[in-house]
Design an enzyme around this catalytic site. Structure first.
Site, PDB file in Angstrom:
ATOM      1  N   TRP A 201      39.538  28.084  41.936  1.00 52.65           N
ATOM      2  CA  TRP A 201      38.869  27.780  42.850  1.00 52.65           C
ATOM      3  C   TRP A 201      38.046  26.148  43.006  1.00 52.65           C
ATOM      4  O   TRP A 201      38.064  25.678  41.766  1.00 52.65           O
ATOM      5  CB  TRP A 201      37.759  28.752  43.523  1.00 52.65           C
ATOM      6  CG  TRP A 201      37.721  28.837  45.102  1.00 52.65           C
ATOM      7  CD1 TRP A 201      36.669  28.493  45.651  1.00 52.65           C
ATOM      8  CD2 TRP A 201      38.452  29.418  45.957  1.00 52.65           C
ATOM      9  NE1 TRP A 201      36.623  28.650  46.849  1.00 52.65           N
ATOM     10  CE2 TRP A 201      37.980  29.416  47.112  1.00 52.65           C
ATOM     11  CE3 TRP A 201      39.727  30.152  45.849  1.00 52.65           C
ATOM     12  CZ2 TRP A 201      38.564  29.798  48.426  1.00 52.65           C
ATOM     13  CZ3 TRP A 201      40.348  30.634  46.882  1.00 52.65           C
ATOM     14  CH2 TRP A 201      39.659  30.385  48.192  1.00 52.65           C
ATOM     15  N   ASP A 202      37.293  25.876  43.936  1.00 56.69           N
ATOM     16  CA  ASP A 202      36.643  24.688  43.682  1.00 56.69           C
ATOM     17  C   ASP A 202      35.311  24.701  42.742  1.00 56.69           C
ATOM     18  O   ASP A 202      34.541  23.815  42.469  1.00 56.69           O
ATOM     19  CB  ASP A 202      36.369  23.852  45.042  1.00 56.69           C
ATOM     20  CG  ASP A 202      35.283  24.532  45.934  1.00 56.69           C
ATOM     21  OD1 ASP A 202      34.912  25.832  45.491  1.00 56.69           O
ATOM     22  OD2 ASP A 202      35.188  23.922  46.801  1.00 56.69           O
ATOM     23  N   TRP A 203      35.015  26.162  42.185  1.00 59.56           N
ATOM     24  CA  TRP A 203      34.129  26.185  41.159  1.00 59.56           C
ATOM     25  C   TRP A 203      34.438  27.037  40.011  1.00 59.56           C
ATOM     26  O   TRP A 203      33.892  27.604  39.169  1.00 59.56           O
ATOM     27  CB  TRP A 203      32.884  26.825  41.650  1.00 59.56           C
ATOM     28  CG  TRP A 203      33.197  28.053  42.886  1.00 59.56           C
ATOM     29  CD1 TRP A 203      33.001  27.643  44.003  1.00 59.56           C
ATOM     30  CD2 TRP A 203      33.850  29.195  42.710  1.00 59.56           C
ATOM     31  NE1 TRP A 203      33.576  28.620  45.058  1.00 59.56           N
ATOM     32  CE2 TRP A 203      34.155  29.774  44.041  1.00 59.56           C
ATOM     33  CE3 TRP A 203      34.313  29.891  41.620  1.00 59.56           C
ATOM     34  CZ2 TRP A 203      34.728  30.910  44.306  1.00 59.56           C
ATOM     35  CZ3 TRP A 203      34.836  31.134  41.770  1.00 59.56           C
ATOM     36  CH2 TRP A 203      35.035  31.668  43.092  1.00 59.56           C
ATOM     37  N   ASN A 467      36.709  34.801  54.909  1.00 65.09           N
ATOM     38  CA  ASN A 467      35.962  33.679  54.889  1.00 65.09           C
ATOM     39  C   ASN A 467      36.756  32.395  55.265  1.00 65.09           C
ATOM     40  O   ASN A 467      37.847  32.052  54.884  1.00 65.09           O
ATOM     41  CB  ASN A 467      35.910  33.535  53.300  1.00 65.09           C
ATOM     42  CG  ASN A 467      34.834  32.250  52.988  1.00 65.09           C
ATOM     43  OD1 ASN A 467      33.997  31.868  53.198  1.00 65.09           O
ATOM     44  ND2 ASN A 467      35.981  31.239  52.496  1.00 65.09           N
ATOM     45  N   GLU A 468      36.108  31.836  56.414  1.00 65.53           N
ATOM     46  CA  GLU A 468      36.723  30.634  56.743  1.00 65.53           C
ATOM     47  C   GLU A 468      38.040  30.333  57.646  1.00 65.53           C
ATOM     48  O   GLU A 468      38.497  29.467  57.825  1.00 65.53           O
ATOM     49  CB  GLU A 468      36.512  29.243  56.017  1.00 65.53           C
ATOM     50  CG  GLU A 468      34.915  29.247  55.586  1.00 65.53           C
ATOM     51  CD  GLU A 468      34.597  28.173  54.509  1.00 65.53           C
ATOM     52  OE1 GLU A 468      35.427  27.785  53.790  1.00 65.53           O
ATOM     53  OE2 GLU A 468      33.397  28.025  54.122  1.00 65.53           O
ATOM     54  N   GLU A 565      26.411  29.258  54.726  1.00 71.55           N
ATOM     55  CA  GLU A 565      26.756  28.695  53.710  1.00 71.55           C
ATOM     56  C   GLU A 565      26.308  27.340  53.938  1.00 71.55           C
ATOM     57  O   GLU A 565      26.575  26.744  55.075  1.00 71.55           O
ATOM     58  CB  GLU A 565      28.337  28.564  53.589  1.00 71.55           C
ATOM     59  CG  GLU A 565      28.983  29.779  52.822  1.00 71.55           C
ATOM     60  CD  GLU A 565      30.463  29.584  52.454  1.00 71.55           C
ATOM     61  OE1 GLU A 565      30.807  28.546  52.453  1.00 71.55           O
ATOM     62  OE2 GLU A 565      31.165  30.581  52.562  1.00 71.55           O
TER      63      GLU A 565
END
Ligand code: NAG
Ligand code: NAG
Ligand code: NAG
Ligand code: NAG
Ligand code: NAG
Ligand code: NAG
Ligand code: NAG
Length: 892
Positions: A201-203, A467-468, A565
């Protein structure tokens, strides 16, 4: 048609129960054999054989047996990519006692299989698994042998499986195909029902795990087995006699059909009910309604900060004749939740806020991601520490984000206890999803099981489908040609509306359901479930990120109804990075620093944002320059999220240009999955970043918020989340950057601050304020302010407002702060002495785990004292040796 046992069938009953050793107690004796513990693990070509712990995963087993290093060390996520590309087999042997084998039914129960596997017992395939979020059970009575039984779970590489499923879906693409290169991840995670962030993921890193991530056991019984007990308190204000009802549901697996009775009671509330019940052979749900005796007042469960979280004991018993076949106790809580979407005077659109027990509640908190790549390494202590940290920072809500896992029971138990409201996503994130029949079927079972498992928790106040994914479709993240969009909308509605929503509404009428986050809620539904603009601030919730705009300018933030968020990245502290890096890595431009950054251009964006207000580190000592850079990213993040959150909190009562009535601020993100830059406020390992210390203040129940309007007017708002009113004044103190003695103090007239409101308490033009106060200019002075009552008692924290960027401040000096650690009966304290005004004073004791009572603060006094709570034994000597104190002027 199933045979029905009646009370006349005692002959058969005697046969069944007559062999029970505990028959004299009149209670069915179930037997359980745990199959947790040491299993054997091997890879597909047989080159690796090792012991493996269950619950666990392949990576954890390899690490524990020292076949691999810490997977989080340096570049190991890429080095160990092979693990997820191989197939792995878990094997164990067990002896099933004669007592187990004579039982009428024996079930092999897997609470969680990650993910694609074939399960066999004594060489016979019991079945296949394809969903990490489901419990699987297999009936095995007739396969159990005398002596040794061999149980084998053969896993297929999840990466290979996802690719195979993608290839089989040939008619049209289901994007995204692969994550961005910067994430160094695997492709097609949307084709497998597995933690979506496990493919990167981006983290977070890519560690597509395999294994038995929850417990395994053998259960044997003669009459019935309770699979799940759930209870839902339902409130009906219009019923004159009984306002509270408790809907109790039993999912029961019965060996034979029989007539019996079920007894349900909450004795503390003098409420009891006995219901004749026909149990049918097989697995069925049974629902009972218990009217709660209103003679005793029902104590309500409240979110943290608004009241207590009292529990009652529910007792459920089932009888066959006088023979007790089931006895179970569980906690029940009473509270109501409503999501209010209704017209607002003076504003287009609809409101969007939660009412708990009839009271509007502003949700303050953050977003939760998986606490570890390897779920078996999430300890109860680490969960509790994170959730306690949330509450200690005055949060009352967390959103369990849809790219992770449905959390373990303990997570929700702690949230129930602490009063943390949970916004629970279903596990779908940032992608389109397939809708093949077998995919839908496995999702349906997942949703039924998860809702049944979780719905008794009062902490959960809302379900959200994904989510999104509404936003991804509406704003075309994946460049889907317009002509194909209806196909994807159809799939979207099939999955989230026609399946997930329908199941949730059937299983749980007590909570609101949203199809996505962000969404326009009722308006999205009007627009066919995918709104033209799911980010519309007039409706529903909004996710908002902006890295290029100046975060100190509140006018850049959308005045949304509910911010679910928003956030900014920062780096964790050096002590968190040190165990997973070597000296070569300790520079902002190292390969390591780029490798750990999974957000495109993220490291640069952090410095660019920081440079708007701060002088960047320029030490000639590489290590100091690196640690100073970590510090300045945390300063930037803390200040950005503070500004944005304070904007949302002060917007709760007003409508400006048709926008406002903001009733939620959940920043992205609470916790970290590994040691890397991210949006988190708590580092991997539990250390609070500066942001988390700031959150403690900006989420305080009573808060003064200061900002400037377009015409250089300084406004101070009094924000209150309390249930009662207060009469308060604002006290504004002006300091010069060059002097610790304040220049002047201004006090507003008293104002009635209603509970649950935000409004102006102080207003003055900056020019007039400065003109009336010594020789101040915007560059030479700064403000602090607080709220106090008629008796001079302060309510809420002291806040501050900078009239210029600290990089432009005139008179800011090196404060040469000295610190002294002491220990007394209350624990460790650090006494600080400063020679000058010091912004963003940061105390760090390296790798001594623990927490300061306050940190990252503005020091406008010569002396101050901070407490330190250590999470392991330490000493004044060790703390003094590790303590560093940093303020802005120390980094250049
Ligand atoms: C067996 O598999 C391992 C792990 O995937 C690999 O490193 C090794 O080269 C393989 N050995 C043979 C003989 O193919
Ligand atoms: C894993 O199993 C699949 C399916 O049997 C097979 O196609 C693949 O080659 C196996 N992978 C390895 C590394 O043996
Ligand atoms: C009852 O249990 C089954 C699973 O055995 C499930 O499919 C069904 O949806 C459940 N709920 C209701 C309300 O029937
Ligand atoms: C950084 O990575 C590049 C490309 O992989 C490599 O050429 C270079 O040697 C690495 N530098 C260091 C200091 O490890
Ligand atoms: C801090 O120490 C430096 C170097 O000794 C000195 O020049 C400076 O004046 C000191 N700062 C204050 C506020 O006294
Ligand atoms: C402030 O701290 C200094 C240095 O520790 C000390 O000498 C002084 O007495 C303290 N002043 C007060 C008012 O506590
Ligand atoms: C770092 O920047 C400061 C402020 O611009 C300057 O005074 C100082 O000389 C610089 N130090 C180095 C080592 O470049």
């Amino acid at each position: 048609m199933a045979q029905v046992w009646t009370s006349l069938n005692w002959g058969l009953l005697w046969l069944v129960v007559g062999v029970l050793p505990a028959f004299s107690s009149g209670e069915e004796q179930r037997l359980q054999l745990s199959l947790n513990g040491k299993w054997r693990l091997s890879n597909s070509n047989g080159s690796l054989h090792l012991p493996a712990e269950v619950p666990g995963c392949v990576h954890s087993a390899l690490q524990r047996q020292q076949y691999i290093q810490d997977p989080y060390f340096r570049f190991n996520d890429v080095m160990y990519r092979w693990i997820a590309l191989d197939n792995w087999t878990y094997t164990t042997t067990f002896t099933a006692s004669p007592q187990i084998r004579v039982k009428q039914k024996a079930l092999l129960v897997f609470d969680g299989v990650d993910t694609v596997a074939s399960v066999s017992l004594n060489g016979i395939v019991l079945g296949k698994t394809d969903n990490m979020f489901r419990r699987y059970d297999f009936s095995v009575r007739d396969l159990l042998k005398d002596g040794e039984n061999v149980l084998e779970v053969a896993f297929l590489s999840p990466v290979l499986y996802a690719a195979e499923r993608r290839n089989a879906h040939s008619s049209y693409a289901v994007p995204p195909e692969c994550p961005p290169d910067v994430q160094k991840g695997e492709c097609h995670v949307n084709f497998i029902r597995k933690e979506q962030s496990s493919f990167s993921w981006d983290w977070g890193p890519s560690f597509p795990t395999m294994g038995l991530w929850k417990g395994v056991r053998l259960e044997a019984f003669d009459i019935l087995q309770l699979v799940q007990l759930s209870s839902l308190p339902l409130y009906s204000p219009d019923r004159s006699l009984s306002q509270w009802r408790l809907q109790v549901e039993l999912l029961v697996d019965a060996v034979q059909s029989f007539h019996g009775k079920v007894e349900i009671s909450v004795s503390e509330l003098n409420s009891k009910r006995t219901a004749p019940t026909t149990f049918l052979q097989g697995k069925f749900n049974y629902s009972f309604t218990l009217n709660i005796n209103q003679i005793r007042e029902v104590k309500l469960w409240w979110p943290s900060g608004l009241g207590d979280q009292p529990a009652y004991l529910l007792t459920v018993r089932a009888f066959l004749g006088t023979f007790l076949v089931l006895h179970k106790e569980s906690r029940v809580f009473f509270r109501t939740v409503e999501l209010i979407q209704e017209p607002i005077a003076g504003s287009p659109g609809l409101s969007f806020y939660f009412r708990i027990n009839g009271r509007p509640v502003f949700l303050k908190g953050s977003n939760w991601i998986p606490a570890h790549s390897f779920q078996d390494q999430v300890t109860p202590a680490s969960l509790r520490n994170l959730l306690q940290s949330a509450v200690d920072a005055n949060m009352n809500a967390l959103r369990v984000w849809g790219g992770g896992v449905y959390e373990q029971d303990l997570f929700y138990d702690i949230c129930d206890e602490l009063g943390v409201m949970v916004w629970q996503d279903f596990m779908f994130a940032c992608a389109m999803y397939p809708t093949e029949d077998d995919f839908i079927q496995t999702v349906r079972e997942e949703v039924v099981q998860q809702v049944q498992r979780l719905k008794s928790h009062p902490s959960i106040i809302i379900w959200s489908g994904n989510n999104e994914n509404e936003a991804a479709l509406a704003t075309n993240w994946f460049n889907i040609p317009a002509s194909l969009k209806p196909t994807y909308v159809k799939d979207y509605v099939t999955l989230y509306v026609n399946n997930i929503r329908r199941i949730v509404q059937q299983e749980d009428p007590s909570r609101p359901f949203l199809v996505s986050s962000p969404t326009n809620g009722a308006e999205s539904e009007q627009e066919g479930w995918v709104a033209a603009n799911p980010y519309d601030p007039h409706y529903g919730d909004v996710h908002f990120y902006s890295y290029f705009l100046d975060c100190w300018d509140w006018k850049t933030f959308p005045r949304t109804r509910f911010a679910s968020e928003y956030g900014f990245q920062s780096w964790p502290s050096f002590s968190t990075l040190q165990p997973v890096s070597v000296q070569d890595d300790w520079s902002y431009s190292s390969n390591f620093s780029s490798h750990r950054q999974h957000h495109e251009d993220g490291n640069h964006l952090m410095l660019q944002q920081a440079a708007l207000h701060f002088i960047l580190p320029n030490s000639t000592f590489p290590l100091k320059r690196f640690t100073d850079t970590l510090y300045v990213t945390q300063v930037m993040q803390a200040e950005c999220v503070k500004t944005q959150t304070e904007f949302y909190r002060r917007s709760r009562s007003e409508i400006i240009e048709g926008k406002g009535h903001t009733m939620g601020a959940l920043y992205w993100q609470l916790n970290d999955i590994w040691q890397a830059p991210s949006w988190s406020s708590i580092e991997f390992g539990g250390k609070w970043k500066m942001l988390h210390h700031f959150a403690q203040n900006f989420f305080a129940a009573v808060l003064p918020v200061g900002f400037e309007d377009d015409d250089d007017t300084l406004l101070v708002y009094a924000v209150s989340d309390l249930s009662h009113d207060l009469e308060l004044r604002a006290v504004v103190t002006v300091y010069s950057w060059a002097d610790l003695d304040s220049v002047c103090t201004l006090t507003s007239s008293p104002l009635l601050v209603s509970g649950g409101s935000a409004g102006v308490i102080y207003k003055q033009s900056v020019a007039a304020l400065l003109a009336g106060c010594g020789h101040c200019t915007r560059l030479t002075c700064l403000l602090t302010f607080h709220l106090q009552d008629e008796d001079g008692v302060q309510h809420g924290p002291t806040n501050r407002h900078f009239l210029c960027s600290p990089k432009d401040a005139v008179g800011l000096q090196r404060p040469n702060i000295t610190a002294k650690v002491q220990e007394d009966e209350s624990g460790f304290t650090v006494s600080l002495h400063s020679a000058a005004v010091a912004p963003f004073v940061w105390l760090d004791v390296g790798n001594i785990p623990g927490r300061f009572s306050s940190n990252g603060f503005l020091m406008v006094t010569r002396n101050t004292t901070v407490k330190f709570v250590a999470w392991r034994p330490t000493s004044v000597g060790e703390l003094s040796g590790s303590l560093t104190v940093t303020t802005l002027t120390d980094i250049y």
